[in-house]
Design an enzyme around this catalytic site. Sequence first.
Site, PDB file in Angstrom:
ATOM      1  N   ALA A 186       0.798  -1.223   0.000  1.00  0.00           N
ATOM      2  CA  ALA A 186       0.000   0.000   0.000  1.00  0.00           C
ATOM      3  C   ALA A 186       0.831   1.274   0.000  1.00  0.00           C
ATOM      4  O   ALA A 186       0.532   2.227  -0.710  1.00  0.00           O
ATOM      5  CB  ALA A 186      -0.932  -0.038   1.208  1.00  0.00           C
ATOM      6  N   ARG A 187       1.894   1.283   0.800  1.00  0.00           N
ATOM      7  CA  ARG A 187       2.628   2.548   0.976  1.00  0.00           C
ATOM      8  C   ARG A 187       3.566   2.884  -0.168  1.00  0.00           C
ATOM      9  O   ARG A 187       4.097   3.991  -0.242  1.00  0.00           O
ATOM     10  CB  ARG A 187       3.436   2.484   2.270  1.00  0.00           C
ATOM     11  CG  ARG A 187       4.493   1.392   2.302  1.00  0.00           C
ATOM     12  CD  ARG A 187       5.005   1.212   3.715  1.00  0.00           C
ATOM     13  NE  ARG A 187       5.922   0.093   3.844  1.00  0.00           N
ATOM     14  CZ  ARG A 187       6.315  -0.391   5.016  1.00  0.00           C
ATOM     15  NH1 ARG A 187       5.855   0.130   6.135  1.00  0.00           N
ATOM     16  NH2 ARG A 187       7.154  -1.405   5.068  1.00  0.00           N
ATOM     17  N   GLU A 388      12.295  -3.074  -7.780  1.00  0.00           N
ATOM     18  CA  GLU A 388      12.170  -2.171  -6.615  1.00  0.00           C
ATOM     19  C   GLU A 388      12.713  -0.820  -7.046  1.00  0.00           C
ATOM     20  O   GLU A 388      13.911  -0.683  -7.285  1.00  0.00           O
ATOM     21  CB  GLU A 388      12.999  -2.694  -5.436  1.00  0.00           C
ATOM     22  CG  GLU A 388      12.591  -4.057  -4.929  1.00  0.00           C
ATOM     23  CD  GLU A 388      11.542  -3.994  -3.825  1.00  0.00           C
ATOM     24  OE1 GLU A 388      11.080  -2.895  -3.474  1.00  0.00           O
ATOM     25  OE2 GLU A 388      11.181  -5.076  -3.324  1.00  0.00           O
TER      26      GLU A 388
HETATM   27  O1  0X9 Z   1       9.574  -8.086   0.677  1.00  0.00           O
HETATM   28  C1  0X9 Z   1       8.963  -7.922  -0.373  1.00  0.00           C
HETATM   29  O2  0X9 Z   1       7.832  -8.332  -0.548  1.00  0.00           O
HETATM   30  C2  0X9 Z   1       9.647  -7.167  -1.517  1.00  0.00           C
HETATM   31  N1  0X9 Z   1      10.293  -5.983  -1.031  1.00  0.00           N
HETATM   32  S1  0X9 Z   1       9.404  -4.716  -0.460  1.00  0.00           S
HETATM   33  O3  0X9 Z   1      10.306  -3.777   0.180  1.00  0.00           O
HETATM   34  N2  0X9 Z   1       8.731  -3.967  -1.677  1.00  0.00           N
HETATM   35  O4  0X9 Z   1       8.409  -5.213   0.419  1.00  0.00           O
HETATM   36  C3  0X9 Z   1      10.675  -8.058  -2.182  1.00  0.00           C
HETATM   37  C4  0X9 Z   1      10.145  -9.337  -2.727  1.00  0.00           C
HETATM   38  C5  0X9 Z   1      11.188 -10.115  -3.455  1.00  0.00           C
HETATM   39  N3  0X9 Z   1      10.731 -11.414  -3.875  1.00  0.00           N
HETATM   40  C6  0X9 Z   1      10.753 -12.535  -3.113  1.00  0.00           C
HETATM   41  N4  0X9 Z   1      11.266 -12.555  -1.933  1.00  0.00           N
HETATM   42  N5  0X9 Z   1      10.256 -13.617  -3.628  1.00  0.00           N
HETATM   43 ZN    ZN Z   2       6.743  -3.932  -1.937  1.00  0.00          ZN
END
Ligand code: 0X9
Ligand code: ZN
Length: 434
Positions: A186-187, A388
């Site tokens: 969301a953020r 990202e």
């Molecule tokens: O943690 C996450 O879901 C992702 N980063 S975030 O800072 N946007 O939350 C990265 C996800 C990477 N993919 C997997 N770990 N499968």
């Molecule tokens: Zn994310």
Amino acid sequence: MLRSIGALFLLIVAVAQVSAEGYDGYKIYEVTPLTKAQCDLLKDLSKRTDAYDFFSLSRQPLHPARVMVSPNDVNTFEKFLQNNKLQFKVLNKNIGRTIEREFNINQLFRSISPITGKGRLSTERYYNHEEINTYIEDLAKRYPTRVFIKTVGYSYERRHVKTITITNGDGRENKNVVFMDGGFHAREWISPAAVLYVIDQLVENFAENANLLLDYDWVILPVVNPDGYEHTQKSTLSRMWRKTRQPYSLLGVTCYGADPNRNFDFHWNEEGASSNPCVDTYAGPKPFSEPETIIVRDIMHTLKGRGIMYLTIHSYGNYLLYPWGWTSDLPDTWEDLDEVARAGGDAIKEATGTEYSVGSSTNVLYIAAGASDDYGFYAGFPISITMELSGGGLTGFDPPASKIDEYVKETWIGINAMAKKVVEKYPLEKTGFL
Ligand code: 0X9
Ligand code: ZN
């Protein structure tokens, strides 16, 4: 003229009433581990307690972590850093006030800067879910032979979740497909903004990008998690919300939402996810407990055989990540994934100088199972990438509106380069689905 000044005044009064108490007194720290042991210390800390909100956490020494700490926990946190000789600086002494200022500026622009104020998509501010839906619907009305809208489901709070399919209008069916989404978390407001810019480029700049639409259709879902996204737009108190909004109770306490990027049924809840509904990385009570992740899953399954690239846009940290995220092992075809991701990273580096780290999620960022990129790859997309984007503001998740234009243009350079590589590597005759 007088009327618009009056409206502006009312608006200022309204937004001024929004209080900053949600994050009042919260501090943002940048902590830079110098050794692998210090990286591990930070990682353990992030796992051990929910008192600290790690906005970013890297596996590599010298890559700074950014952490938000509540006023109650500040002393303990600083003691921990000092005891372990961890280098840190306070980036912001009261994030509540900063969030309030940025939030109010965006609100202020709401009435004076419409989404297509200049005819084309405008990048002057962030838009809400309704504005985004209206924008894509208007595009479909303006380009009825090339653009199609489909309601693919409803969020927990019954918001209409819509995809936009962009074609070249030649009427050929069963082309290969790029499936792209944004707004999982969301953020991460810059994500839907970047996705909208890609839509604008593919539709309005069609002649220039015709090669990306010759053998490929693009299916795009700009906001996967509209309930969470709207929650962050409601007030400064909830600006840093990450999850969906379905309520879950544990031991008589009700907390909201699951992390949609931990909710997919592939090594679900094994690593880097939580079983506690009050935690940001809550995997949900079971895989696909969230209507929003079911929608993404079903789109992936519907595209079986045609879906070549799955691209999911998040922020922040400048990463181009590919499977796996549930294990440090690499898939057999990791070189194909690496080639496509690197094409994006190289193009951005050359155009703007911004560096993206490229590699598997676990090896470059952290281990986290149950995410959509791993699921997409497992479901048959030969290329599956999490992008990202650049961070901004003090939390990293709040680039000021004045940065949107620069960020989305940079993102498009990377996506365009990755898509070109995919079109070249996976032509229709080779994949042979026709
Ligand atoms: O943690 C996450 O879901 C992702 N980063 S975030 O800072 N946007 O939350 C990265 C996800 C990477 N993919 C997997 N770990 N499968
Ligand atoms: Zn994310």
